[in-house]
Design a protein around this motif. Structure first.
Motif, mmCIF file in Angstrom:
data_model
loop_
_atom_site.group_PDB
_atom_site.id
_atom_site.type_symbol
_atom_site.label_atom_id
_atom_site.label_comp_id
_atom_site.label_asym_id
_atom_site.label_seq_id
_atom_site.Cartn_x
_atom_site.Cartn_y
_atom_site.Cartn_z
ATOM 1 N N PHE A 294 82.783 33.760 99.447
ATOM 2 C CA PHE A 294 82.445 35.116 99.884
ATOM 3 C C PHE A 294 82.157 35.178 101.388
ATOM 4 O O PHE A 294 81.426 36.059 101.850
ATOM 5 N N ALA A 295 82.761 34.288 102.131
ATOM 6 C CA ALA A 295 82.485 34.193 103.572
ATOM 7 C C ALA A 295 82.799 35.483 104.313
ATOM 8 O O ALA A 295 82.132 35.816 105.311
ATOM 9 N N GLU A 296 83.794 36.233 103.863
ATOM 10 C CA GLU A 296 84.186 37.469 104.532
ATOM 11 C C GLU A 296 83.461 38.693 103.996
ATOM 12 O O GLU A 296 83.555 39.777 104.575
ATOM 13 N N GLU A 297 82.726 38.540 102.908
ATOM 14 C CA GLU A 297 82.131 39.695 102.230
ATOM 15 C C GLU A 297 80.615 39.725 102.244
ATOM 16 O O GLU A 297 80.011 40.790 102.102
ATOM 17 N N LEU A 298 79.989 38.555 102.422
ATOM 18 C CA LEU A 298 78.539 38.470 102.311
ATOM 19 C C LEU A 298 77.929 37.790 103.538
ATOM 20 O O LEU A 298 78.542 36.918 104.146
ATOM 21 N N ASP A 299 76.715 38.202 103.877
ATOM 22 C CA ASP A 299 75.902 37.496 104.861
ATOM 23 C C ASP A 299 74.709 36.888 104.143
ATOM 24 O O ASP A 299 74.178 37.483 103.185
ATOM 25 N N PHE A 300 74.257 35.738 104.611
ATOM 26 C CA PHE A 300 73.222 34.967 103.932
ATOM 27 C C PHE A 300 72.020 34.769 104.858
ATOM 28 O O PHE A 300 72.175 34.338 105.996
ATOM 29 N N ILE A 301 70.830 35.053 104.347
ATOM 30 C CA ILE A 301 69.588 34.864 105.095
ATOM 31 C C ILE A 301 68.754 33.815 104.370
ATOM 32 O O ILE A 301 68.376 34.002 103.211
ATOM 33 N N ASP A 302 68.484 32.705 105.039
ATOM 34 C CA ASP A 302 67.703 31.614 104.454
ATOM 35 C C ASP A 302 66.224 32.003 104.446
ATOM 36 O O ASP A 302 65.608 32.173 105.500
ATOM 37 N N ARG A 303 65.652 32.142 103.237
ATOM 38 C CA ARG A 303 64.232 32.500 103.108
ATOM 39 C C ARG A 303 63.356 31.282 102.831
ATOM 40 O O ARG A 303 62.194 31.433 102.461
ATOM 41 N N ASP B 140 71.425 20.960 92.334
ATOM 42 C CA ASP B 140 72.538 21.046 91.393
ATOM 43 C C ASP B 140 73.366 22.318 91.566
ATOM 44 O O ASP B 140 74.415 22.466 90.936
ATOM 45 N N SER B 141 72.908 23.250 92.379
ATOM 46 C CA SER B 141 73.657 24.481 92.628
ATOM 47 C C SER B 141 74.788 24.217 93.610
ATOM 48 O O SER B 141 74.668 23.348 94.494
ATOM 49 N N ARG B 142 75.860 24.965 93.474
ATOM 50 C CA ARG B 142 77.001 24.800 94.371
ATOM 51 C C ARG B 142 76.997 25.921 95.410
ATOM 52 O O ARG B 142 77.861 26.812 95.414
ATOM 53 N N LEU B 143 75.998 25.838 96.297
ATOM 54 C CA LEU B 143 75.793 26.889 97.294
ATOM 55 C C LEU B 143 76.971 27.004 98.250
ATOM 56 O O LEU B 143 77.445 28.113 98.527
ATOM 57 N N GLU B 144 77.440 25.885 98.778
ATOM 58 C CA GLU B 144 78.517 25.949 99.766
ATOM 59 C C GLU B 144 79.797 26.516 99.167
ATOM 60 O O GLU B 144 80.525 27.243 99.839
ATOM 61 N N ARG B 145 80.054 26.206 97.924
ATOM 62 C CA ARG B 145 81.225 26.779 97.249
ATOM 63 C C ARG B 145 81.087 28.298 97.158
ATOM 64 O O ARG B 145 82.043 29.036 97.402
ATOM 65 N N PHE B 146 79.895 28.762 96.814
ATOM 66 C CA PHE B 146 79.647 30.201 96.713
ATOM 67 C C PHE B 146 79.798 30.858 98.092
ATOM 68 O O PHE B 146 80.433 31.907 98.221
ATOM 69 N N ARG B 147 79.235 30.244 99.121
ATOM 70 C CA ARG B 147 79.309 30.805 100.467
ATOM 71 C C ARG B 147 80.749 30.856 100.971
ATOM 72 O O ARG B 147 81.145 31.832 101.611
ATOM 73 N N TRP C 242 67.354 32.525 98.987
ATOM 74 C CA TRP C 242 68.275 33.179 99.914
ATOM 75 C C TRP C 242 68.337 34.669 99.619
ATOM 76 O O TRP C 242 68.332 35.084 98.463
ATOM 77 N N GLU C 243 68.379 35.462 100.690
ATOM 78 C CA GLU C 243 68.650 36.890 100.588
ATOM 79 C C GLU C 243 70.116 37.082 100.967
ATOM 80 O O GLU C 243 70.557 36.591 102.009
ATOM 81 N N VAL C 244 70.871 37.781 100.128
ATOM 82 C CA VAL C 244 72.313 37.916 100.328
ATOM 83 C C VAL C 244 72.670 39.395 100.380
ATOM 84 O O VAL C 244 72.312 40.160 99.476
ATOM 85 N N ILE C 245 73.379 39.799 101.431
ATOM 86 C CA ILE C 245 73.637 41.213 101.701
ATOM 87 C C ILE C 245 75.102 41.439 102.042
ATOM 88 O O ILE C 245 75.811 40.484 102.377
ATOM 89 N N PRO C 246 75.576 42.677 101.964
ATOM 90 C CA PRO C 246 76.962 42.940 102.369
ATOM 91 C C PRO C 246 77.195 42.536 103.819
ATOM 92 O O PRO C 246 76.340 42.760 104.681
ATOM 93 N N ALA C 247 78.332 41.927 104.105
ATOM 94 C CA ALA C 247 78.655 41.501 105.469
ATOM 95 C C ALA C 247 78.581 42.689 106.425
ATOM 96 O O ALA C 247 79.049 43.782 106.120
ATOM 97 N N GLY C 248 77.946 42.468 107.564
ATOM 98 C CA GLY C 248 77.813 43.530 108.559
ATOM 99 C C GLY C 248 76.555 44.352 108.426
ATOM 100 O O GLY C 248 76.283 45.192 109.282
ATOM 101 N N CYS C 249 75.793 44.124 107.369
ATOM 102 C CA CYS C 249 74.507 44.817 107.213
ATOM 103 C C CYS C 249 73.389 43.912 107.719
ATOM 104 O O CYS C 249 73.417 42.710 107.511
#
Length: 260
Positions: free
Chosen positions: A164-173, A154-161, A178-185
């Protein structure tokens, strides 16, 4: 001289508490006595290691929050965090997209009350696995570096991604986390940045890890070591697979490496 990076969960500690094996403490001490640099490289922020890890082993420093902060021999080399405006937008989008999250900062972590989480899975995760006090959710803007979140059907993950596509990086745990970090880190980029700052060739770097957020760190290191309890993807990358974390895994890894 080797520059050695250790993950925390599943690498320095097992699932039975925040205690390093005696052989791990001795191996790190001996490697440092022999002139090698021993660094922690973890997804945890300083808030989640400061009160228990430094007192157990004398590391040279810490790469924290998936590369968002670096501490070396008592000095903060960098700290990359979200601005007030970014934090506000992230928090609003989490609510709008139906995503439960923990906001992790260097000085404090921020959480809603358990009853305010949408999913039973994240409520259980926060209530049982992390029995500690948190800062109030409303106080988090401008004070958090990364987030740990859970999504279901029921979460709207793709909308969230996408937002923030230019600002966040996403790590599938796995399993919706998900672990979410500043883009480029990342752990890998932070490792390279520190090696360059210290004038150490990447060929002389070593990474020791066990799970998906260690992937880039092991790919970029001169030598990659997987714990015996590592996922298959991490084991496949490794130059050497040591024993499990609580079965003298760190001692055996550093012994194989020839730094003891």
């Amino acid at each position: 001289m080797k520059l050695i990076f250790f993950d925390v969960d599943g690498t320095l500690i097992g699932d039975k508490g925040q205690v390093l094996a005696q052989s791990t403490k001795e191996a790190i001490g001996k490697a440092r006595d022999n002139g090698h640099i021993c660094m922690v490289n973890t997804g945890r922020t300083w808030r989640l290691v400061a009160d228990w890890l430094p007192g157990q082993a004398d590391f040279d420093g810490y790469l924290l929050g998936c590369g968002s902060m670096a501490r070396y021999r008592g000095e903060v080399l960098w700290h990359r965090t979200f601005s007030m405006e970014q934090g506000r937008r992230i928090m609003e989008a989490l609510d709008r997209c139906g995503i439960d999250a923990l906001l992790e900062g260097s000085e404090e972590n921020y959480s809603k009350n358990l009853t305010e989480f949408r999913t039973d899975v994240f409520r259980h995760h926060m209530g049982v696995r992390y029995r500690r006090k948190y800062g109030a959710w409303e106080e988090a803007c401008g004070r958090f570096d990364k987030l740990y979140m859970y999504v279901d059907e029921d979460s709207r993950l793709e909308r969230f991604r996408q937002e923030f596509a230019e600002e966040l990086d996403f790590i599938d745990r796995d399993r919706g986390f998900w672990e979410v970090i500043p883009a480029g880190c990342s752990k890998g980029l932070a490792m390279e940045e520190l090696a360059e700052a210290l004038g150490i060739p990447m060929a002389d770097t070593v990474a020791v890890g066990d799970s998906s957020n260690d992937l880039e760190m092991l790919q970029r290191a001169g030598t990659a070591i997987a714990m015996g309890n590592a996922t298959q993807g991490i084991r496949d990358l490794a130059d050497y697979v040591t024993t499990d974390v609580m079965e003298d895994g760190i001692w055996n890894a550093l012994d194989w490496l020839g730094v003891l």
